[in-house]
Design an enzyme around this catalytic site. Structure first.
Site, PDB file in Angstrom:
ATOM      1  N   LYS A 113     -12.072  20.091  12.411  1.00  0.00           N
ATOM      2  CA  LYS A 113     -13.392  20.329  11.819  1.00  0.00           C
ATOM      3  C   LYS A 113     -13.512  21.765  11.290  1.00  0.00           C
ATOM      4  O   LYS A 113     -14.252  22.027  10.354  1.00  0.00           O
ATOM      5  CB  LYS A 113     -14.506  20.073  12.841  1.00  0.00           C
TER       6      LYS A 113
HETATM    7  C1  LIG Z   1     -13.525  14.342  13.431  1.00  0.00           C
HETATM    8  C2  LIG Z   1     -12.165  14.098  13.995  1.00  0.00           C
HETATM    9  C3  LIG Z   1     -11.342  13.029  13.532  1.00  0.00           C
HETATM   10  C4  LIG Z   1     -11.820  12.041  12.488  1.00  0.00           C
HETATM   11  O1  LIG Z   1     -11.950  12.606  11.209  1.00  0.00           O
HETATM   12  P1  LIG Z   1     -12.761  11.824  10.055  1.00  0.00           P
HETATM   13  O2  LIG Z   1     -12.837  12.777   8.924  1.00  0.00           O
HETATM   14  O3  LIG Z   1     -14.117  11.518  10.655  1.00  0.00           O
HETATM   15  O4  LIG Z   1     -11.997  10.610   9.730  1.00  0.00           O
HETATM   16  C5  LIG Z   1     -10.074  12.894  14.079  1.00  0.00           C
HETATM   17  N1  LIG Z   1      -9.638  13.727  15.050  1.00  0.00           N
HETATM   18  C6  LIG Z   1     -10.380  14.738  15.526  1.00  0.00           C
HETATM   19  C7  LIG Z   1      -9.827  15.591  16.615  1.00  0.00           C
HETATM   20  C8  LIG Z   1     -11.667  14.977  15.011  1.00  0.00           C
HETATM   21  O5  LIG Z   1     -12.413  15.994  15.511  1.00  0.00           O
END
Ligand SMILES: *Cc1c(COP(=O)(O)O)cnc(C)c1O
Length: 494
Positions: A113
């Site tokens: 993120k």
């Molecule tokens: C948010 C997240 C995901 C999923 O990503 P998307 O963009 O929602 O598909 C996968 N792994 C982790 C560790 C995340 O924080």
């Protein structure tokens, strides 16, 4: 370049308007009217650049109302050495010939993120200035863990912003709670809500639709906004690391320029893998985009049958950031392949009414030209963490393990041995309990003790942002009932 809604392509917006609004008024997602193609030789030129320079180059193609100088300033702040523990920002780790891993967790919260949430605050505040909004923007977030901490770190001490995060009292891990409650910065607030994630999210949604609150805050000089993953300002920075990874691999002799690369992404809201699709549309030689899900495999079913059906059991898994039944960003893919706002609007209406829709055979075939899919349950997730560690001495978190398993199955089933890049979305130290379990540890330490235990087991050091938690002071410890969140917001924004 104009931005249009996936449900109405008649009305055009500037990039700044799209980022400032977040969501279109008709409920659709604001999306570039077309995906710009990389100029000839651009990839070769990008090979010689730093991550920050690549970010400026790629984002400029989409943000005509921002100058290169402006974007360079944002990139320096977002991806500098005070934020990321490696100058590469998003390095590619090679396990063996043809099997590579893109590490997206070197930022301040140790999860992917950060790649977007470090950039979004700069894009958002600049967009608000360009659209003549001079109030202080107040970001409200409901979080089940990673997004809240990522947003807090991204917005901390960014001028003209405040951020308030609500998390469920019974819904986050001890480490996640401590990460949020020790958050530093003069413009941040954190509060737990009695109940589960649904309670926190319902409460925040209610705040956004509370007209009286909006008026009261406007009088105090505040403007409410969200840092949701459907904001274009979160998708765009994610395109950069796919282009960057390809360039790094060419530069380091792992690929020849023009070689095809398959990409496997652990997916929840479909934002990360959508960015890979856009990178492919821009001209990066990407082959299959392999969508990896956990037991909440609504996307696996959609991509293999053409039916999206959220009417199913919800599972809490050991890859919680992928525990999602409505993948919002999928709407942008439907728009990209149909180019029809009417058709997308129709599917989304059916989803709202029945929790289900079926795309036409043409749409399904168009999607399957680019995408493959698979899923992996918790038992296999743990097995894969152990296997990858045993075979390569490389430690991965449960989200990343889902992708490794799905890639292995894809290769077995199709015989497609094209070089592949697995996207790694979190540091294994964020999920010590399950990682330790996968490595065969029976007794798991309490609280932050798990960090030391994982270090003792593997000889790897915990990332500094997690290791230093034990020296941080708790700044926030208030809890609130979801009915009283308004008072909390008004109290924090005096
Ligand atoms: C948010 C997240 C995901 C999923 O990503 P998307 O963009 O929602 O598909 C996968 N792994 C982790 C560790 C995340 O924080």
């Amino acid at each position: 370049m104009q931005y249009i809604s996936t449900r109405n392509k008649e009305v055009g917006h500037t990039a700044a308007q799209a980022i400032a609004c977040g969501l279109a008024r008709d409920g659709g997602l604001l999306t570039p009217a077309y995906i710009p193609h990389l100029p000839k030789n651009a990839l070769a030129d990008l090979c010689g650049m730093s991550y920050q320079q690549r970010a400026v180059y790629i984002m400029s193609l989409f943000l005509e109302d921002f100058s290169a100088g402006e974007l360079a300033g944002f990139a320096a702040k977002a991806y500098g050495p005070d934020k990321f523990d490696t100058a590469a920002v998003a390095p590619v780790h090679t396990l063996e010939d043809g099997l590579h891993c893109l590490e997206l967790w070197h930022g301040p919260t140790c999860a992917f993120k950060d790649m977007a949430l470090q950039m979004l605050p700069h894009l958002l505040t600049a967009s608000l200035k360009k659209t003549q909004e001079n109030k202080t923007v107040c970001i409200l977030v409901a979080t089940s863990g990673d997004t809240g901490k990522g947003a807090l770190e991204g917005f901390r001490d960014v001028e003209n912003t405040r951020i308030l995060v609500f998390y469920p009292k019974d819904g986050v891990s001890a480490i996640q709670e401590l990460q949020m409650n020790t958050q530093e910065g003069n413009n941040v607030g954190v509060c737990s809500v009695y109940g589960n994630f649904d309670d926190a999210q319902t409460g925040v949604k209610r705040l956004f639709s509370d007209e009286q609150l909006r008026e009261e805050l406007a009088e105090r000089g505040y403007f409410l906004s969200s840092a949701n993953s459907i904001n274009w300002g979160r998708v765009l920075p994610q395109i950069v690391y796919y282009v960057s990874a390809y360039c790094d691999m060419v530069r380091d002799g792992k690929l020849e320029m023009g070689d095809t690369l398959n990409i496997c992404v652990p997916t929840g809201n479909f934002g990360n893998i959508l960015a890979a699709y856009y990178a492919k549309e821009m001209g990066v030689p990407i082959g299959k985009l392999i969508c990896a899900s956990n037991s909440n495999n609504v996307l696996t079913d959609f991509l293999t049958t053409g039916v999206y059906d959220r009417n199913r059991t919800f599972y809490n898994t050991m890859s919680p950031s992928m525990d999602i039944l409505i993948s919002s960003n999928l709407e942008r893919l439907l728009f990209a392949v149909t180019q029809s706002d009417k058709e997308v609007g129709g599917y989304m209406e059916q989803l709202a009414a029945d929790g289900r829709y079926q795309v036409s055979e043409t749409v399904k075939n168009a999607i399957n030209r680019h995408f493959a899919a698979g899923c992996c349950d918790d038992t296999n997730t743990q097995r894969v963490i152990g296997e990858v560690y045993g075979k390569y001495g490389y430690l991965i978190d449960p989200h990343t393990a889902v992708a490794f398993d799905v890639l292995a199955r894809y290769r077995r089933d199709t015989g497609d041995e094209t070089p592949a890049l697995v996207v790694s979305t979190a540091s294994p130290f964020k999920f010590c309990d399950n990682v330790l379990g996968a490595l065969g540890q029976k007794e798991i330490a309490d609280g932050l003790g798990v960090l030391d235990q994982l270090t003792e087991t593997t000889g790897l050091a915990a990332p500094t942002p997690l290791a230093s938690l034990k020296d941080k002071t708790v700044r926030f410890n208030q809890s609130v009932a979801k009915e009283n969140m308004v008072d909390m917001v008004l109290g924090m924004l005096d």
